[in-house]
Design an enzyme around this catalytic site. Structure first.
Site, PDB file in Angstrom:
ATOM      1  N   GLN A 130     -51.036   1.486  -2.561  1.00  0.00           N
ATOM      2  CA  GLN A 130     -51.823   0.363  -3.069  1.00  0.00           C
ATOM      3  C   GLN A 130     -53.194   0.848  -3.533  1.00  0.00           C
ATOM      4  OE1 GLN A 130     -51.078  -3.239  -1.507  1.00  0.00           O
ATOM      5  NE2 GLN A 130     -52.512  -4.214  -2.861  1.00  0.00           N
ATOM      6  N   PHE A 131     -53.288   1.214  -4.808  1.00  0.00           N
ATOM      7  CA  PHE A 131     -54.550   1.700  -5.349  1.00  0.00           C
ATOM      8  C   PHE A 131     -55.631   0.634  -5.326  1.00  0.00           C
ATOM      9  CE2 PHE A 131     -52.896  -0.243  -9.168  1.00  0.00           C
ATOM     10  CZ  PHE A 131     -54.024  -0.664  -9.861  1.00  0.00           C
ATOM     11  N   THR A 132     -55.246  -0.639  -5.280  1.00  0.00           N
ATOM     12  CA  THR A 132     -56.232  -1.718  -5.325  1.00  0.00           C
ATOM     13  C   THR A 132     -57.093  -1.785  -4.064  1.00  0.00           C
ATOM     14  OG1 THR A 132     -54.645  -3.347  -4.507  1.00  0.00           O
ATOM     15  CG2 THR A 132     -54.827  -3.089  -6.903  1.00  0.00           C
TER      16      THR A 132
END
Length: 143
Positions: A76-78
């Site tokens: 999850q890069f967010t």
């Protein structure tokens, strides 16, 4: 590296309608969303995996290690969104895929070496995550 952990009674991740990873523990399990930033290394992935495995957030102050709880790992890069300015998040703090993908894989592999049953999502895919948060308990891990 950041790991957002949720205690769950079930969790599954799908890509294009097909389930690619799922945990359905008899008791509790963990869903770990993993974000990678610039400068993260394999040692940090290993240390965070160990921290997660021994974190006492299950019933009766037990850890996943204590009860062999399964873990679903989803990239999850967010988790590295910067929302300080304006209305559009900046993703500059997130490591590029070529850096992040092996780090997420190393995190999952470190959990397996510790004895965890680990399922994963598909790095970079548009994933749908279904979960039943237990408690709810949600914890952010960082080193």
């Amino acid at each position: 590296m950041r790991v957002l952990v949720q205690r769950v009674t079930s969790a599954a991740v799908s890509v294009d309608g097909d389930v690619v990873g799922a945990i359905r523990p008899e008791g509790q399990g963990l869903l770990a969303f993993v974000g990678v930033t610039h400068g993260d290394d394999l040692d940090k992935a290993r240390r965070l995996a160990e921290k997660l495995w021994y974190l006492r957030i299950l019933d009766d102050e037990r850890s996943a290690a204590d009860v062999k709880a399964p873990i679903l790992v989803v990239s999850q890069f967010t988790l590295y969104a910067d929302t300080a300015k304006g209305r559009r998040p900046s993703w500059n703090a997130a490591a590029p895929g070529a850096v992040a993908e092996p780090m997420v894989a190393a995190f999952a592999e470190a959990l397996r070496r510790l004895g965890a049953e680990v399922q994963t999502g598909v790095f970079g895919a548009n994933m749908q995550v279904d979960l039943v948060n237990d408690g709810p308990v949600t914890v952010l891990l960082e080193l």
